[in-house]
Design an enzyme around this catalytic site. Sequence first.
Site, short mmCIF file in Angstrom:
data_model
loop_
_atom_site.label_atom_id
_atom_site.label_comp_id
_atom_site.label_asym_id
_atom_site.label_seq_id
_atom_site.Cartn_x
_atom_site.Cartn_y
_atom_site.Cartn_z
CB CYS A 1 -24.39 83.33 -12.03
SG CYS A 1 -24.01 83.53 -13.78
CB CYS B 1 -30.41 85.81 -12.30
SG CYS B 1 -29.18 86.80 -13.18
CG HIS C 1 -20.75 87.51 -12.71
ND1 HIS C 1 -20.72 86.69 -11.59
CD2 HIS C 1 -21.78 87.04 -13.48
CE1 HIS C 1 -21.67 85.79 -11.68
NE2 HIS C 1 -22.33 85.97 -12.82
#
Length: 401
Positions: A91, A387, A357
């Site tokens: 990510c 994270c 996301h």
Amino acid sequence: MNDAYIYDALRTPRGKGRSSGALHAITPVSLAAQALSALRERNGFDPALIDDVGMGVVMPIGEQGSDLPRTAVLAAGYGDTVPVYQVNRYCVSALDAVNQVAGTIMAGQTDAAIGGGVESMSRVAIGSDGGAIYVEPAVTRNFIYMPNGVAADLIATREGLTRAQVDAYSAESQRRAAHARAQGYFKPSIIPVRNVNGEIVLEDDEAIRPGTTLEGLAGLAPAFAGIGEQGFDAVALQSYPALERIRHVHTSGSSSAIVDGAAAVLVGSKSFGERTGLKPRARIRGYASIGSEPNLNLGGPVPVTHKLLARTGLSISDIDLFEVNEAFAVVPMQYMRAFGILSDRLNVNGGAIAMGHPLGATGAMLLGTLLDELERRDLRRGLVTLCAAAGQATATIIERI
């Protein structure tokens, strides 16, 4: 060491990551190419001045494989001379891409570069790349690893966060995102996405749910209880025997939405701006990455922030605004507790719970959102952190010029 300046940052809107989403018909190459084209058109630079392009792609297979950004650069009309690479650190990939091109500028090895990312989650599904950590039990024999959703619930249990608190945070993310969209706060950075006929298919973030209520969120079933019952709860309790049980508090309403999108950030030296007549908007004050316990693989934003603050000589009070990726509600909630930050400084325009996301692009998107809001409020410094799976995290501090 040279300064690395941000000259511009833009993104596509986020489209729902399903076959009915507005961006499903747009290939990931096209999403990335449209972001790169818009960056060039808006700033008028000669592509020959760009020394490198790095873009995050978390599922680099199929349509997103074969060094996709190179194809996108060619499709965007940058010519043959611009080298390109793709990054995959889950990510944090897009933020890492920006940091990496900034690092080469700081080191004096490049003069101008572009960092960003792309992910078409409706076309290349999350987890479709497989990976030994997910499918080969023997690989994790010597260390504990669990799915992100169970890890989120484990952190919430350890922090004593209740379902009601998690739902309240998530409802506020939706409210803030809906307000920001209605007020046009995202407009400075969003470019419309067009289809092959040149028609606009999406101009604004599609996944925001303005009608979200606490009552509606309370009616959602825990999303990761079933996975926990498959043995991961037992693994968590073995590692943390002081806990009686894992409270599964996260639902689809308190987890990041699956979406499509792309982003691009133009980074350059001072001399690049002088030669092109472009005015820098901010400089990258510093960045850091860390590895942390895979069992708590969402907890990295806290230690990576400590590392970055120590590296830059700044304190938490020196940061005006924070963007902490809402992979799950617990991530920014834990972050605020750890640093004593009030919610009026963090994710002030909502986050991934509301907007989504797009894995390989999110870091660059958050950087642009942070820069726009610093300018809108006439503030100086901001910090963005995400994270990543397997216990990793990245953070970057920017400072307006």
